[in-house]
Design a protein around this motif. Structure first.
Motif, PDB file in Angstrom:
ATOM      1  N   ARG A  75       0.861  -1.108   0.213  1.00  0.00           N
ATOM      2  CA  ARG A  75      -0.002  -0.136  -0.010  1.00  0.00           C
ATOM      3  C   ARG A  75       0.939   1.175   0.131  1.00  0.00           C
ATOM      4  O   ARG A  75       1.332   1.878   1.185  1.00  0.00           O
ATOM      5  N   ASP A  98       0.133   3.943  -0.801  1.00  0.00           N
ATOM      6  CA  ASP A  98      -0.526   5.269  -0.245  1.00  0.00           C
ATOM      7  C   ASP A  98      -0.445   5.510   1.428  1.00  0.00           C
ATOM      8  O   ASP A  98      -0.621   6.538   1.934  1.00  0.00           O
ATOM      9  N   THR A 142       4.738   7.796   3.357  1.00  0.00           N
ATOM     10  CA  THR A 142       5.004   9.109   3.349  1.00  0.00           C
ATOM     11  C   THR A 142       6.288   9.277   3.564  1.00  0.00           C
ATOM     12  O   THR A 142       6.740   9.027   4.746  1.00  0.00           O
ATOM     13  N   ARG A 187       3.560  11.512  -0.369  1.00  0.00           N
ATOM     14  CA  ARG A 187       3.270  10.097  -0.380  1.00  0.00           C
ATOM     15  C   ARG A 187       3.381   9.346  -1.623  1.00  0.00           C
ATOM     16  O   ARG A 187       3.330   9.989  -2.787  1.00  0.00           O
ATOM     17  N   CYS A 208       2.180   7.483  -3.657  1.00  0.00           N
ATOM     18  CA  CYS A 208       0.868   6.643  -4.623  1.00  0.00           C
ATOM     19  C   CYS A 208       1.307   6.742  -6.091  1.00  0.00           C
ATOM     20  O   CYS A 208       0.279   6.418  -6.887  1.00  0.00           O
TER      21      CYS A 208
END
Length: 418
Positions: free
Chosen positions: A313, A315, A318, A331, A333
Protein backbone atom coordinates in the motif's frame (compact mmCIF):
# COMPACT_ATOMS: atom_id res chain seq x y z
CA UNK A 1 51.39 -26.08 34.65
CA UNK A 2 47.66 -26.63 35.05
CA UNK A 3 46.92 -29.92 33.31
CA UNK A 4 44.24 -32.49 34.07
CA UNK A 5 44.56 -36.17 33.12
CA UNK A 6 41.95 -37.48 30.71
CA UNK A 7 39.74 -40.45 31.52
CA UNK A 8 42.55 -42.83 30.48
CA UNK A 9 45.68 -41.98 32.55
CA UNK A 10 48.99 -42.00 30.77
CA UNK A 11 51.36 -44.79 31.94
CA UNK A 12 54.77 -43.71 33.18
CA UNK A 13 56.51 -45.20 30.14
CA UNK A 14 54.32 -43.02 27.91
CA UNK A 15 54.62 -39.82 29.94
CA UNK A 16 54.19 -36.65 27.98
CA UNK A 17 57.40 -34.89 26.95
CA UNK A 18 56.41 -31.48 28.29
CA UNK A 19 59.74 -29.90 27.44
CA UNK A 20 59.41 -30.78 23.74
CA UNK A 21 55.75 -29.79 23.64
CA UNK A 22 56.30 -26.38 25.21
CA UNK A 23 59.43 -25.74 23.17
CA UNK A 24 57.25 -26.24 20.11
CA UNK A 25 54.77 -23.73 21.52
CA UNK A 26 57.51 -21.14 22.05
CA UNK A 27 58.66 -21.67 18.50
CA UNK A 28 55.06 -21.23 17.27
CA UNK A 29 54.84 -17.95 19.19
CA UNK A 30 58.10 -16.76 17.61
CA UNK A 31 56.95 -17.41 14.03
CA UNK A 32 53.27 -16.48 14.62
CA UNK A 33 53.46 -13.77 17.32
CA UNK A 34 49.92 -12.54 16.62
CA UNK A 35 48.60 -15.88 17.99
CA UNK A 36 50.61 -15.76 21.23
CA UNK A 37 47.66 -14.96 23.52
CA UNK A 38 45.66 -17.89 22.16
CA UNK A 39 48.56 -20.33 22.20
CA UNK A 40 49.31 -19.62 25.86
CA UNK A 41 45.60 -19.85 26.73
CA UNK A 42 45.33 -23.54 25.74
CA UNK A 43 45.20 -26.00 28.66
CA UNK A 44 47.13 -29.23 27.98
CA UNK A 45 45.52 -32.61 28.85
CA UNK A 46 47.73 -35.71 28.19
CA UNK A 47 45.77 -38.74 26.94
CA UNK A 48 46.27 -41.86 24.82
CA UNK A 49 42.74 -41.62 23.40
CA UNK A 50 43.51 -39.08 20.69
CA UNK A 51 45.55 -40.06 17.63
CA UNK A 52 47.50 -36.80 17.54
CA UNK A 53 46.28 -33.63 19.22
CA UNK A 54 42.76 -32.24 19.54
CA UNK A 55 40.85 -29.44 21.25
CA UNK A 56 37.45 -29.05 22.83
CA UNK A 57 35.32 -25.92 22.83
CA UNK A 58 36.56 -25.04 26.34
CA UNK A 59 40.14 -24.50 25.11
CA UNK A 60 41.57 -27.72 26.47
CA UNK A 61 44.11 -29.38 24.16
CA UNK A 62 44.29 -33.17 24.39
CA UNK A 63 47.75 -34.46 23.51
CA UNK A 64 48.97 -37.96 22.64
CA UNK A 65 52.42 -38.54 24.25
CA UNK A 66 53.35 -40.98 21.48
CA UNK A 67 52.53 -38.37 18.84
CA UNK A 68 54.72 -35.79 20.59
CA UNK A 69 57.61 -38.28 20.75
CA UNK A 70 57.57 -39.08 17.02
CA UNK A 71 56.85 -35.60 15.64
CA UNK A 72 59.68 -33.15 14.84
CA UNK A 73 59.56 -29.99 16.93
CA UNK A 74 58.73 -27.59 14.09
CA UNK A 75 55.93 -29.79 12.83
CA UNK A 76 54.63 -29.94 16.40
CA UNK A 77 54.59 -26.13 16.44
CA UNK A 78 52.41 -26.25 13.32
CA UNK A 79 49.96 -28.53 15.13
CA UNK A 80 49.75 -26.00 17.99
CA UNK A 81 48.83 -23.30 15.44
CA UNK A 82 46.44 -25.63 13.63
CA UNK A 83 44.46 -26.53 16.75
CA UNK A 84 44.24 -22.98 18.07
CA UNK A 85 43.08 -21.83 14.62
CA UNK A 86 40.05 -24.15 14.91
CA UNK A 87 39.07 -22.39 18.15
CA UNK A 88 39.74 -18.85 16.98
CA UNK A 89 37.73 -19.41 13.80
CA UNK A 90 34.82 -20.70 15.93
CA UNK A 91 34.62 -24.00 14.07
CA UNK A 92 32.79 -25.52 17.04
CA UNK A 93 30.04 -22.88 16.99
CA UNK A 94 29.81 -22.89 13.21
CA UNK A 95 29.76 -26.69 13.22
CA UNK A 96 26.83 -26.64 15.65
CA UNK A 97 24.91 -24.29 13.37
CA UNK A 98 25.67 -26.34 10.28
CA UNK A 99 24.57 -29.54 12.01
CA UNK A 100 21.30 -27.89 13.00
CA UNK A 101 20.62 -26.23 9.64
CA UNK A 102 21.68 -29.12 7.40
CA UNK A 103 20.62 -32.00 9.63
CA UNK A 104 24.15 -33.39 10.00
CA UNK A 105 24.58 -36.30 12.40
CA UNK A 106 26.82 -39.32 12.89
CA UNK A 107 30.50 -40.13 12.55
CA UNK A 108 30.63 -39.60 8.79
CA UNK A 109 29.17 -36.11 9.06
CA UNK A 110 31.57 -35.30 11.91
CA UNK A 111 34.47 -36.32 9.70
CA UNK A 112 33.19 -34.21 6.80
CA UNK A 113 32.90 -31.17 9.07
CA UNK A 114 36.40 -31.70 10.46
CA UNK A 115 37.81 -32.02 6.93
CA UNK A 116 36.04 -28.83 5.85
CA UNK A 117 37.45 -26.95 8.84
CA UNK A 118 40.96 -28.18 8.06
CA UNK A 119 40.61 -27.07 4.45
CA UNK A 120 39.72 -23.54 5.63
CA UNK A 121 42.68 -23.04 7.96
CA UNK A 122 45.48 -25.06 6.39
CA UNK A 123 45.92 -22.70 3.44
CA UNK A 124 47.35 -19.90 5.61
CA UNK A 125 48.97 -21.78 8.52
CA UNK A 126 52.07 -23.30 6.97
CA UNK A 127 55.13 -21.73 5.42
CA UNK A 128 57.23 -18.90 6.87
CA UNK A 129 58.88 -21.15 9.44
CA UNK A 130 56.17 -23.81 9.86
CA UNK A 131 56.74 -26.83 7.60
CA UNK A 132 53.65 -28.49 6.18
CA UNK A 133 53.30 -32.04 7.60
CA UNK A 134 52.97 -34.85 5.10
CA UNK A 135 49.40 -35.63 6.20
CA UNK A 136 48.08 -32.05 6.29
CA UNK A 137 44.74 -31.82 4.48
CA UNK A 138 44.44 -29.31 1.66
CA UNK A 139 41.42 -28.58 -0.58
CA UNK A 140 43.52 -29.41 -3.63
CA UNK A 141 43.44 -33.06 -2.53
CA UNK A 142 39.75 -33.13 -3.54
CA UNK A 143 40.15 -30.76 -6.49
CA UNK A 144 38.64 -27.87 -4.53
CA UNK A 145 39.90 -24.26 -4.69
CA UNK A 146 41.76 -22.72 -1.74
CA UNK A 147 40.57 -19.68 0.20
CA UNK A 148 36.97 -20.77 0.90
CA UNK A 149 35.17 -21.05 4.24
CA UNK A 150 34.33 -24.21 6.16
CA UNK A 151 30.67 -23.89 5.15
CA UNK A 152 31.60 -23.83 1.46
CA UNK A 153 33.89 -26.84 1.75
CA UNK A 154 31.35 -28.84 3.75
CA UNK A 155 28.82 -28.57 0.95
CA UNK A 156 31.44 -29.78 -1.53
CA UNK A 157 33.17 -32.54 0.49
CA UNK A 158 31.90 -36.04 -0.19
CA UNK A 159 33.26 -39.23 1.37
CA UNK A 160 34.65 -41.16 -1.59
CA UNK A 161 37.37 -43.77 -2.23
CA UNK A 162 39.76 -40.80 -2.11
CA UNK A 163 38.90 -39.93 1.51
CA UNK A 164 39.59 -43.13 3.56
CA UNK A 165 43.09 -41.83 4.18
CA UNK A 166 41.49 -38.94 6.10
CA UNK A 167 39.51 -41.18 8.47
CA UNK A 168 42.18 -40.85 11.18
CA UNK A 169 41.39 -37.15 11.51
CA UNK A 170 40.06 -36.16 14.92
CA UNK A 171 40.75 -32.61 16.06
CA UNK A 172 38.07 -32.78 18.77
CA UNK A 173 34.82 -30.90 19.33
CA UNK A 174 36.68 -27.60 18.97
CA UNK A 175 36.96 -28.38 15.25
CA UNK A 176 33.38 -29.40 14.43
CA UNK A 177 31.09 -28.96 17.44
CA UNK A 178 30.58 -32.72 18.06
CA UNK A 179 31.50 -33.74 21.62
CA UNK A 180 33.90 -36.69 22.07
CA UNK A 181 33.81 -39.40 24.72
CA UNK A 182 37.38 -38.59 25.73
CA UNK A 183 36.69 -34.92 26.44
CA UNK A 184 36.18 -33.58 29.95
CA UNK A 185 33.05 -31.61 29.08
CA UNK A 186 31.73 -28.36 30.55
CA UNK A 187 32.26 -29.45 34.17
CA UNK A 188 35.85 -30.64 33.75
CA UNK A 189 38.82 -28.80 35.21
CA UNK A 190 40.88 -26.09 33.55
CA UNK A 191 38.43 -25.10 30.84
CA UNK A 192 38.09 -21.41 30.02
CA UNK A 193 34.87 -19.61 30.89
CA UNK A 194 32.86 -18.01 28.07
CA UNK A 195 34.13 -14.60 29.14
CA UNK A 196 37.75 -15.78 29.09
CA UNK A 197 37.30 -17.34 25.64
CA UNK A 198 35.82 -14.15 24.24
CA UNK A 199 38.62 -12.09 25.76
CA UNK A 200 41.28 -14.28 24.13
CA UNK A 201 39.63 -14.12 20.72
CA UNK A 202 39.17 -10.36 20.87
CA UNK A 203 42.74 -9.73 22.05
CA UNK A 204 44.17 -11.79 19.17
CA UNK A 205 41.97 -9.91 16.69
CA UNK A 206 43.08 -6.56 18.11
CA UNK A 207 46.71 -7.55 17.74
CA UNK A 208 46.20 -8.52 14.11
CA UNK A 209 44.37 -5.28 13.33
CA UNK A 210 47.18 -3.33 14.98
CA UNK A 211 49.80 -4.82 12.63
CA UNK A 212 47.85 -6.04 9.58
CA UNK A 213 50.90 -6.15 7.32
CA UNK A 214 52.44 -9.06 9.23
CA UNK A 215 49.53 -11.51 8.89
CA UNK A 216 47.99 -13.50 6.02
CA UNK A 217 44.89 -12.15 4.32
CA UNK A 218 42.61 -14.83 5.81
CA UNK A 219 43.58 -13.85 9.35
CA UNK A 220 43.13 -10.15 8.55
CA UNK A 221 39.59 -10.79 7.30
CA UNK A 222 38.85 -12.81 10.43
CA UNK A 223 40.17 -10.10 12.75
CA UNK A 224 38.18 -7.39 11.00
CA UNK A 225 34.99 -9.40 11.40
CA UNK A 226 35.67 -10.09 15.10
CA UNK A 227 36.23 -6.42 15.90
CA UNK A 228 33.49 -5.14 13.57
CA UNK A 229 30.96 -7.95 13.19
CA UNK A 230 28.50 -7.39 10.33
CA UNK A 231 24.95 -6.80 11.48
CA UNK A 232 22.03 -8.24 9.54
CA UNK A 233 20.59 -4.75 9.54
CA UNK A 234 17.81 -5.42 7.04
CA UNK A 235 16.51 -8.27 9.19
CA UNK A 236 16.81 -6.09 12.30
CA UNK A 237 15.02 -3.21 10.64
CA UNK A 238 12.26 -5.52 9.43
CA UNK A 239 11.86 -6.99 12.90
CA UNK A 240 11.69 -3.53 14.46
CA UNK A 241 9.03 -2.47 11.95
CA UNK A 242 6.98 -5.61 12.54
CA UNK A 243 7.15 -5.00 16.29
CA UNK A 244 5.96 -1.42 15.78
CA UNK A 245 3.15 -2.49 13.46
CA UNK A 246 1.89 -5.16 15.85
CA UNK A 247 1.92 -2.91 18.91
CA UNK A 248 -1.33 -2.03 20.57
CA UNK A 249 -3.14 0.78 18.82
CA UNK A 250 -1.09 0.73 15.61
CA UNK A 251 -3.33 0.36 12.61
CA UNK A 252 -6.54 -0.22 14.66
CA UNK A 253 -9.93 0.93 13.40
CA UNK A 254 -13.61 0.18 14.06
CA UNK A 255 -15.98 -1.56 11.70
CA UNK A 256 -19.68 -2.49 11.77
CA UNK A 257 -19.18 -5.33 9.28
CA UNK A 258 -18.70 -7.65 12.22
CA UNK A 259 -20.40 -6.66 15.51
CA UNK A 260 -18.35 -6.74 18.69
CA UNK A 261 -18.70 -9.84 20.89
CA UNK A 262 -19.73 -7.78 23.87
CA UNK A 263 -22.84 -6.61 21.94
CA UNK A 264 -24.59 -9.80 23.14
CA UNK A 265 -24.75 -8.31 26.65
CA UNK A 266 -26.50 -5.18 25.33
CA UNK A 267 -29.69 -6.28 23.48
CA UNK A 268 -30.82 -3.85 20.80
CA UNK A 269 -27.43 -2.11 20.56
CA UNK A 270 -24.97 -2.81 17.76
CA UNK A 271 -21.38 -2.20 18.77
CA UNK A 272 -18.54 -2.02 16.23
CA UNK A 273 -15.61 -4.42 16.47
CA UNK A 274 -11.95 -3.47 16.37
CA UNK A 275 -10.10 -4.52 13.24
CA UNK A 276 -6.47 -4.45 12.21
CA UNK A 277 -5.63 -2.38 9.13
CA UNK A 278 -2.22 -1.71 7.58
CA UNK A 279 -0.42 1.00 9.55
CA UNK A 280 0.52 4.37 8.15
CA UNK A 281 4.27 4.91 8.02
CA UNK A 282 6.07 8.24 7.87
CA UNK A 283 9.70 8.15 6.76
CA UNK A 284 12.05 11.05 7.55
CA UNK A 285 15.26 10.95 5.48
CA UNK A 286 18.25 13.04 6.51
CA UNK A 287 19.39 14.84 3.34
CA UNK A 288 22.05 17.02 4.95
CA UNK A 289 25.50 17.38 3.44
CA UNK A 290 27.00 14.83 5.86
CA UNK A 291 24.93 11.97 4.37
CA UNK A 292 26.43 10.41 1.25
CA UNK A 293 24.62 9.55 -1.98
CA UNK A 294 25.23 5.87 -1.24
CA UNK A 295 23.52 6.19 2.12
CA UNK A 296 20.59 8.02 0.55
CA UNK A 297 20.32 5.16 -1.92
CA UNK A 298 20.20 2.69 0.96
CA UNK A 299 17.42 4.74 2.57
CA UNK A 300 15.37 4.62 -0.65
CA UNK A 301 15.82 0.85 -0.84
CA UNK A 302 14.48 0.59 2.69
CA UNK A 303 11.49 2.76 1.77
CA UNK A 304 10.63 0.18 -0.89
CA UNK A 305 10.99 -2.59 1.70
CA UNK A 306 8.73 -0.69 4.11
CA UNK A 307 6.13 -0.44 1.39
CA UNK A 308 6.18 -4.20 0.95
CA UNK A 309 5.86 -4.61 4.72
CA UNK A 310 2.50 -2.79 4.68
CA UNK A 311 1.12 -5.00 1.96
CA UNK A 312 2.29 -2.89 -0.99
CA UNK A 313 0.00 0.00 0.00
CA UNK A 314 2.14 2.87 -1.31
CA UNK A 315 -0.51 5.34 -0.21
CA UNK A 316 0.22 4.41 3.42
CA UNK A 317 3.89 5.49 3.22
CA UNK A 318 4.92 9.15 3.24
CA UNK A 319 8.49 10.40 2.83
CA UNK A 320 9.76 13.68 4.29
CA UNK A 321 13.19 14.94 3.20
CA UNK A 322 14.89 17.01 5.87
CA UNK A 323 18.20 18.80 6.41
CA UNK A 324 17.91 21.94 8.52
CA UNK A 325 14.30 22.29 7.38
CA UNK A 326 11.58 19.85 6.39
CA UNK A 327 10.89 19.76 2.66
CA UNK A 328 7.96 18.37 0.69
CA UNK A 329 6.11 15.45 2.25
CA UNK A 330 5.51 13.00 -0.59
CA UNK A 331 3.06 10.14 -0.37
CA UNK A 332 4.06 7.11 -2.45
CA UNK A 333 0.92 6.92 -4.54
CA UNK A 334 2.75 6.76 -7.87
CA UNK A 335 5.87 5.21 -9.34
CA UNK A 336 7.61 8.56 -9.71
CA UNK A 337 10.99 9.07 -8.13
CA UNK A 338 11.17 10.42 -4.60
CA UNK A 339 12.77 13.89 -4.62
CA UNK A 340 15.37 14.13 -1.84
CA UNK A 341 15.94 17.85 -1.48
CA UNK A 342 18.56 19.16 0.90
CA UNK A 343 22.31 19.29 1.30
CA UNK A 344 22.61 21.87 4.09
CA UNK A 345 22.88 21.51 7.86
CA UNK A 346 20.93 19.06 9.95
CA UNK A 347 18.00 19.53 12.32
CA UNK A 348 15.67 16.57 12.20
CA UNK A 349 13.31 18.16 14.71
CA UNK A 350 11.70 19.91 11.76
CA UNK A 351 11.27 16.55 10.04
CA UNK A 352 9.66 15.04 13.13
CA UNK A 353 7.25 17.98 13.38
CA UNK A 354 6.28 17.77 9.72
CA UNK A 355 5.75 13.99 9.84
CA UNK A 356 3.57 14.17 12.97
CA UNK A 357 1.37 16.84 11.41
CA UNK A 358 0.39 14.55 8.55
CA UNK A 359 -3.28 13.73 8.21
CA UNK A 360 -4.03 11.08 9.22
CA UNK A 361 -1.23 10.88 11.75
CA UNK A 362 1.29 8.03 11.19
CA UNK A 363 1.26 4.88 13.29
CA UNK A 364 5.00 4.31 12.82
CA UNK A 365 7.80 6.82 12.28
CA UNK A 366 11.03 5.68 10.58
CA UNK A 367 14.07 7.99 10.45
CA UNK A 368 17.21 7.48 8.35
CA UNK A 369 20.11 9.65 9.54
CA UNK A 370 23.78 9.73 10.47
CA UNK A 371 22.73 10.95 13.91
CA UNK A 372 24.51 14.31 13.74
CA UNK A 373 21.41 16.29 14.62
CA UNK A 374 19.44 17.68 17.55
CA UNK A 375 16.61 15.36 18.58
CA UNK A 376 13.11 16.15 19.88
CA UNK A 377 13.03 16.64 23.62
CA UNK A 378 10.13 14.22 24.09
CA UNK A 379 9.07 10.94 22.49
CA UNK A 380 6.61 11.14 19.54
CA UNK A 381 3.12 9.67 20.14
CA UNK A 382 3.94 6.69 17.89
CA UNK A 383 6.58 3.97 17.65
CA UNK A 384 9.86 5.37 16.31
CA UNK A 385 12.65 3.50 14.53
CA UNK A 386 15.99 5.12 13.70
CA UNK A 387 18.04 3.66 10.87
CA UNK A 388 21.48 5.01 11.80
CA UNK A 389 24.33 5.42 9.34
CA UNK A 390 27.33 4.84 11.66
CA UNK A 391 29.97 7.52 12.13
CA UNK A 392 33.19 7.42 14.18
CA UNK A 393 32.94 9.70 17.19
CA UNK A 394 36.12 11.73 17.40
CA UNK A 395 36.79 13.26 20.80
CA UNK A 396 37.29 16.96 20.30
CA UNK A 397 38.01 19.31 23.15
CA UNK A 398 35.38 21.88 23.90
CA UNK A 399 32.68 20.02 21.93
CA UNK A 400 31.18 17.68 24.51
CA UNK A 401 27.71 18.43 23.21
CA UNK A 402 28.66 17.06 19.78
CA UNK A 403 28.66 13.49 21.10
CA UNK A 404 25.26 14.11 22.67
CA UNK A 405 23.87 15.23 19.32
CA UNK A 406 25.02 12.03 17.68
CA UNK A 407 23.29 9.76 20.19
CA UNK A 408 19.67 8.89 19.35
CA UNK A 409 17.30 9.19 22.32
CA UNK A 410 16.35 6.17 24.40
CA UNK A 411 12.75 6.19 23.20
CA UNK A 412 13.83 5.28 19.66
CA UNK A 413 14.57 1.74 18.45
CA UNK A 414 17.98 2.10 16.79
CA UNK A 415 19.26 -0.13 13.97
CA UNK A 416 22.68 0.52 12.41
CA UNK A 417 22.56 0.58 8.61
CA UNK A 418 25.42 -0.83 6.52
Amino acid sequence: MNSTPATAPVPAEEALDHEKLYTARLYAVRVRPYLATALFALRVVPTRRVPTMGVDRYWRMYVSPAFVDRTPMRELAGVWVHEVAHLLRDHHGRGDRLARDLGLDGEAERLRTNIAGDFEINDDIYGDGLPRPAGALRPELLDLPPGLLMEDYLRAVRLTPRTPGMAWLDCGSGADGHDRAWELGPDGADGLTPQEREAVVYRVAQGINGRPGSTPEGWRRWAEQVCHPPQPWRELLGAALRAAVSSAGAGDDYTYRRPARRAASLPGIVLPSLRRVPPRVAVVIDTSGSVSDTELGSALLEVAALTRAVGGRRDLVTVVACDAAAHTARRLCADAEIPLVGGGGTDLRAGFTRALRLTPRPDVLVVFTDGQTPWPSSAPPCRTIVGLFPRPIAARSGEEEDEHLRRPPEWARVVEIG
